[in-house]
Design a protein around this motif. Structure first.
Motif, PDB file in Angstrom:
ATOM      1  N   LEU A 213       0.826  -1.205   0.000  1.00  0.00           N
ATOM      2  CA  LEU A 213       0.000   0.000   0.000  1.00  0.00           C
ATOM      3  C   LEU A 213       0.865   1.262   0.000  1.00  0.00           C
ATOM      4  CD1 LEU A 213      -2.799  -1.067   2.506  1.00  0.00           C
ATOM      5  CD2 LEU A 213      -2.985  -0.812   0.027  1.00  0.00           C
ATOM      6  N   PHE A 214       1.974   1.217   0.723  1.00  0.00           N
ATOM      7  CA  PHE A 214       2.902   2.347   0.698  1.00  0.00           C
ATOM      8  C   PHE A 214       3.475   2.558  -0.713  1.00  0.00           C
ATOM      9  CE2 PHE A 214       4.177   1.902   5.465  1.00  0.00           C
ATOM     10  CZ  PHE A 214       3.048   2.627   5.829  1.00  0.00           C
ATOM     11  N   MET A 215       3.540   1.468  -1.500  1.00  0.00           N
ATOM     12  CA  MET A 215       4.109   1.532  -2.844  1.00  0.00           C
ATOM     13  C   MET A 215       3.102   1.945  -3.907  1.00  0.00           C
ATOM     14  SD  MET A 215       6.460  -1.919  -2.811  1.00  0.00           S
ATOM     15  CE  MET A 215       6.899  -1.758  -4.546  1.00  0.00           C
ATOM     16  N   VAL A 216       1.848   2.171  -3.525  1.00  0.00           N
ATOM     17  CA  VAL A 216       0.797   2.443  -4.510  1.00  0.00           C
ATOM     18  C   VAL A 216       1.158   3.578  -5.466  1.00  0.00           C
ATOM     19  CG1 VAL A 216      -1.539   3.400  -4.731  1.00  0.00           C
ATOM     20  CG2 VAL A 216      -1.154   1.369  -3.352  1.00  0.00           C
ATOM     21  N   PRO A 217       1.646   4.730  -4.978  1.00  0.00           N
ATOM     22  CA  PRO A 217       1.993   5.788  -5.940  1.00  0.00           C
ATOM     23  C   PRO A 217       2.973   5.322  -7.012  1.00  0.00           C
ATOM     24  CG  PRO A 217       1.977   6.664  -3.708  1.00  0.00           C
ATOM     25  CD  PRO A 217       1.854   5.171  -3.581  1.00  0.00           C
ATOM     26  N   GLN A 218       3.965   4.513  -6.617  1.00  0.00           N
ATOM     27  CA  GLN A 218       4.934   4.017  -7.583  1.00  0.00           C
ATOM     28  C   GLN A 218       4.289   3.027  -8.546  1.00  0.00           C
ATOM     29  OE1 GLN A 218       8.262   5.032  -7.918  1.00  0.00           O
ATOM     30  NE2 GLN A 218       8.009   3.926  -9.844  1.00  0.00           N
ATOM     31  N   LEU A 219       3.385   2.179  -8.037  1.00  0.00           N
ATOM     32  CA  LEU A 219       2.705   1.211  -8.895  1.00  0.00           C
ATOM     33  C   LEU A 219       1.812   1.906  -9.912  1.00  0.00           C
ATOM     34  CD1 LEU A 219       1.777  -1.455  -6.192  1.00  0.00           C
ATOM     35  CD2 LEU A 219       3.485  -1.698  -8.000  1.00  0.00           C
ATOM     36  N   ILE A 220       1.202   3.022  -9.514  1.00  0.00           N
ATOM     37  CA  ILE A 220       0.402   3.809 -10.461  1.00  0.00           C
ATOM     38  C   ILE A 220       1.314   4.402 -11.531  1.00  0.00           C
ATOM     39  CG2 ILE A 220      -0.962   5.923 -10.713  1.00  0.00           C
ATOM     40  CD1 ILE A 220      -2.198   5.311  -7.977  1.00  0.00           C
ATOM     41  N   GLU A 221       2.443   4.953 -11.094  1.00  0.00           N
ATOM     42  CA  GLU A 221       3.395   5.545 -12.043  1.00  0.00           C
ATOM     43  C   GLU A 221       3.927   4.505 -13.014  1.00  0.00           C
ATOM     44  OE1 GLU A 221       7.763   7.696 -11.816  1.00  0.00           O
ATOM     45  OE2 GLU A 221       6.299   8.101 -10.215  1.00  0.00           O
ATOM     46  N   ASP A 222       4.077   3.264 -12.535  1.00  0.00           N
ATOM     47  CA  ASP A 222       4.603   2.194 -13.386  1.00  0.00           C
ATOM     48  C   ASP A 222       3.537   1.555 -14.259  1.00  0.00           C
ATOM     49  OD1 ASP A 222       7.070   2.645 -12.278  1.00  0.00           O
ATOM     50  OD2 ASP A 222       7.000   0.946 -10.892  1.00  0.00           O
ATOM     51  N   GLY A 223       2.284   2.019 -14.145  1.00  0.00           N
ATOM     52  CA  GLY A 223       1.245   1.571 -15.061  1.00  0.00           C
ATOM     53  C   GLY A 223       0.509   0.308 -14.683  1.00  0.00           C
ATOM     54  N   PHE A 224       0.570  -0.094 -13.407  1.00  0.00           N
ATOM     55  CA  PHE A 224      -0.170  -1.285 -12.996  1.00  0.00           C
ATOM     56  C   PHE A 224      -1.664  -0.999 -12.870  1.00  0.00           C
ATOM     57  CE2 PHE A 224       4.100  -2.547 -11.806  1.00  0.00           C
ATOM     58  CZ  PHE A 224       4.114  -3.881 -12.181  1.00  0.00           C
ATOM     59  N   PHE A 225      -2.013   0.146 -12.285  1.00  0.00           N
ATOM     60  CA  PHE A 225      -3.417   0.537 -12.227  1.00  0.00           C
ATOM     61  C   PHE A 225      -3.516   2.054 -12.238  1.00  0.00           C
ATOM     62  CE2 PHE A 225      -2.688   1.230  -7.767  1.00  0.00           C
ATOM     63  CZ  PHE A 225      -1.992   0.118  -7.316  1.00  0.00           C
TER      64      PHE A 225
END
Length: 460
Positions: free
Chosen positions: A151-163
Motif C-alpha cells: 500500500l505504501f508503494m501504490v503511488p509508484q505502482l500507479i506511475e509504473d502503469g499497474f493501475f
C-alpha cells in the motif's frame, strides 16, 4: 504520611469491526495490561454485542482482566440494516460507518481523558477525532507487513502503469512481485462488482494508509522479523511485535464474535498425536452448496479424523439440511463439526496434524506459532499474498487449485491433505518457522524488544 501512587497509564484501543482485527488488538491489549496499562477497548455496537454474547458461557465480562474495559460506539448504519460481515458489504459500508464513529469517538476520548489512541490502520477515518483533541496515535496493522508495504508503494505502482488513480487495474490478470511475493489483482480494495465500488474502496484504503503515514507516531504489525525479512528491510517504519497472543496458557478471552464450542478439546484429547485435519475459513468466507459438498466429501475421503468449523452463515443458503445431517451422521465416528472453536487452543493441541485455512493473517500467524503445515484455500484480497508466503517463501504448505468451473474437487482435497501431512520436509520447515517466532518473542528477541519500545512510547 502515605506514599503517592502513580496512576496506571491509560490508552484507548480501536479495532476495525471484524474478527481478524478484534482478536489481534485484544491480544495486544492483554499484553499492555501485563505491563501495567489500563485499556478502554472500543468496538462498534454490533461487534460489542457479539463479543459480550460470546463471553457469556465463560463468565461474561468478568472473564476479562480488570485492566480492560469494553465500550461501544455507533457504527452509523440504520437499525434495520444487514450487519453480517462480507467483503463487499464491509467495503461498501465503510463510508457510512465513518460518520457514525467520529463524533462518538471524540466524545469518548473527552470522557476517558486518554493520551493515546491505539487504533487499527483500517480505522484511519478516526484519526481526525484524536488529532483534534491532542491525543497521540499509534497504529496497528493486523495483516502482513508486505501488505502494508504494498500500500505504501501504490503511488509508484500507479506511475509504473499497474493501475490508474482510481485503483482500477489497467491489464487483466496482471501480477507484480513485491518482497518475492507474487501479488495478483487482489489488492486490499479489490471487491466484486462495478468499478464505482472499487473506486470508493480504493479511496478509503488509500486514505487509511495516508493517515497512518501522517499521524501515527509508530506503526506496529502482527508479524515477526524472520517471517518477512525483505518487507521489514524495505520498510523499517513498520515495526513487528508478533505473533501476538493473549497469554501463554491460552486462557484469556481474545474477543471472539461467536461462542466457542469447547467440547472439541475433549474430542481432540481422544485422538492420536498428529492425526487430525483442522479446517477453518475465518469469519468472511462463503461456500456455495456444490463447493461445500465437495469439501465435506473430500474430508470424509481422507479417512482421517477432522475438526471442521462451519459457521451458521458459511454457505449461501441453498444447502440441503437433510444432506448435511446425513453427512454428519455418516462421519460421526471420525469427524467433528462445530460452529466456532477456541482456535489457538486447537492449534496448540498435539493431535492436530495440519491446518486447512483461508490464509487470513491472524490464522496464519496462529498456525505458524504452533508449527502447523498448511493447506491453503484463500478467499479474497490479502489472503492470496499470504498463500504465496506459505507456499512459495516459507514452503510450509500447499494450495488448492480450483478447476475451470471454479470448484476444488473432493479428490483434490483428499490428495492434498495426504501430501501435506506426509511431507516430512514441510513439517520440519514448519517447526523451524515456529522456533523462529518463539525466538523473536523470547528474551532479547526482536518482537519483544519492539513491544517494549511501544510500551515506552505509550508511557510518555
Amino acid at each position: 504520611m502515605g506514599t503517592a501512587t502513580t496512576a496506571a497509564p491509560h490508552v484507548m484501543v480501536l479495532p476495525f469491526p471484524g474478527q481478524g482485527h478484534v482478536t489481534p488488538l485484544m491480544e495486544l491489549s492483554h499484553r499492555l495490561v501485563d505491563r501495567g496499562f489500563q485499556v478502554t477497548f472500543v468496538n462498534t455496537e454490533p461487534i460489542h454485542a457479539l463479543v459480550l454474547d460470546a463471553l457469556r458461557p465463560s463468565g461474561g465480562i468478568s472473564a476479562l482482566p480488570d485492566g480492560i474495559r469494553l465500550v461501544s460506539v455507533p457504527d452509523g448504519l440504520a437499525a434495520g440494516d444487514d450487519r453480517r460481515l462480507r467483503p463487499l458489504q464491509v467495503r461498501g459500508r465503510a463510508l457510512p460507518v465513518r460518520s457514525g464513529l467520529r463524533g462518538a469517538l471524540e466524545q469518548l476520548i473527552r470522557e476517558t481523558k486518554v493520551k493515546w489512541l491505539v487504533r487499527d490502520v483500517n480505522m484511519g477515518m478516526c484519526f481526525e477525532a484524536a488529532v483534534k483533541l491532542g491525543v497521540r496515535v499509534a497504529a496497528v496493522f493486523p495483516a502482513a507487513a508486505a501488505c502494508l508495504g504494498a500500500l505504501f508503494m501504490v503511488p509508484q505502482l500507479i506511475e509504473d502503469g499497474f493501475f490508474d488513480n482510481k485503483g482500477i487495474w489497467l491489464h487483466e490478470n496482471q501480477t507484480f512481485v513485491v518482497f518475492s511475493l507474487i501479488c495478483s489483482v487482489y489488492m486490499p480494495w479489490s471487491i466484486d462488482g462495478a468499478h464505482e465500488g472499487q473506486e470508493v474502496a480504493y479511496r478509503l484504503v488509500s486514505s487509511n494508509t495516508e493517515a497512518a503515514r501522517r499521524h501515527a507516531e509508530i506503526v506496529v504489525c502482527n508479524s515477526f522479523r524472520d517471517a518477512e525479512a525483505a518487507a521489514f528491510e524495505l520498510f523499517p517504519s513498520i515495526v513487528p511485535v508478533g505473533p501476538l497472543f493473549a497469554d501463554a496458557e491460552l486462557c484469556k478471552p481474545v474477543g471472539q464474535l461467536l461462542p466457542e464450542d469447547t467440547g472439541c478439546m475433549r474430542w481432540l484429547d481422544a485422538q492420536p498425536d498428529r492425526s487430525v485435519v483442522y479446517v477453518a475459513f475465518g469469519s468472511f468466507a462463503i461456500f456455495d452448496s456444490r463447493q461445500f459438498k465437495e469439501l465435506a466429501e473430500g474430508l470424509e475421503l481422507t479417512g482421517r479424523p477432522f475438526l471442521w468449523v462451519v459457521r451458521p452463515d458459511f454457505t449461501n443458503g441453498d444447502l440441503s439440511k437433510a444432506w448435511f445431517d446425513e453427512f454428519q451422521e455418516r462421519v460421526a465416528g471420525t469427524g467433528m463439526v462445530v460452529s466456532w472453536c477456541p482456535q489457538q487452543q486447537v492449534l496448540a493441541h498435539c493431535a492436530v496434524a495440519c491446518f486447512m485455512l483461508h490464509c487470513g493473517w491472524s490464522s496464519t500467524m496462529e498456525g505458524v506459532r504452533n508449527g502447523m503445515p498448511f493447506l491453503c484455500w484463500p478467499y479474497f484480497v490479502d489472503q492470496f499474498a499470504n498463500r504465496s508466503y506459505i507456499c512459495d517463501i516459507w514452503r510450509t504448505g500447499l494450495a488448492v487449485s480450483p478447476g475451470e468451473d471454479g470448484i476444488v474437487t473432493k479428490e483434490q482435497v483428499s490428495v492434498k491433505v495426504a501430501k501435506v501431512i506426509g511431507d516430512e520436509g514441510m513439517a520440519e520447515r514448519a517447526r523451524m518457522r515456529r522456533d523462529a517466532a518463539c525466538k523473536c518473542l523470547g528474551e532479547g528477541g526482536s518482537s519483544r524488544e519492539n513491544f517494549s519500545r511501544l510500551v515506552d512510547l505509550l508511557r510518555e
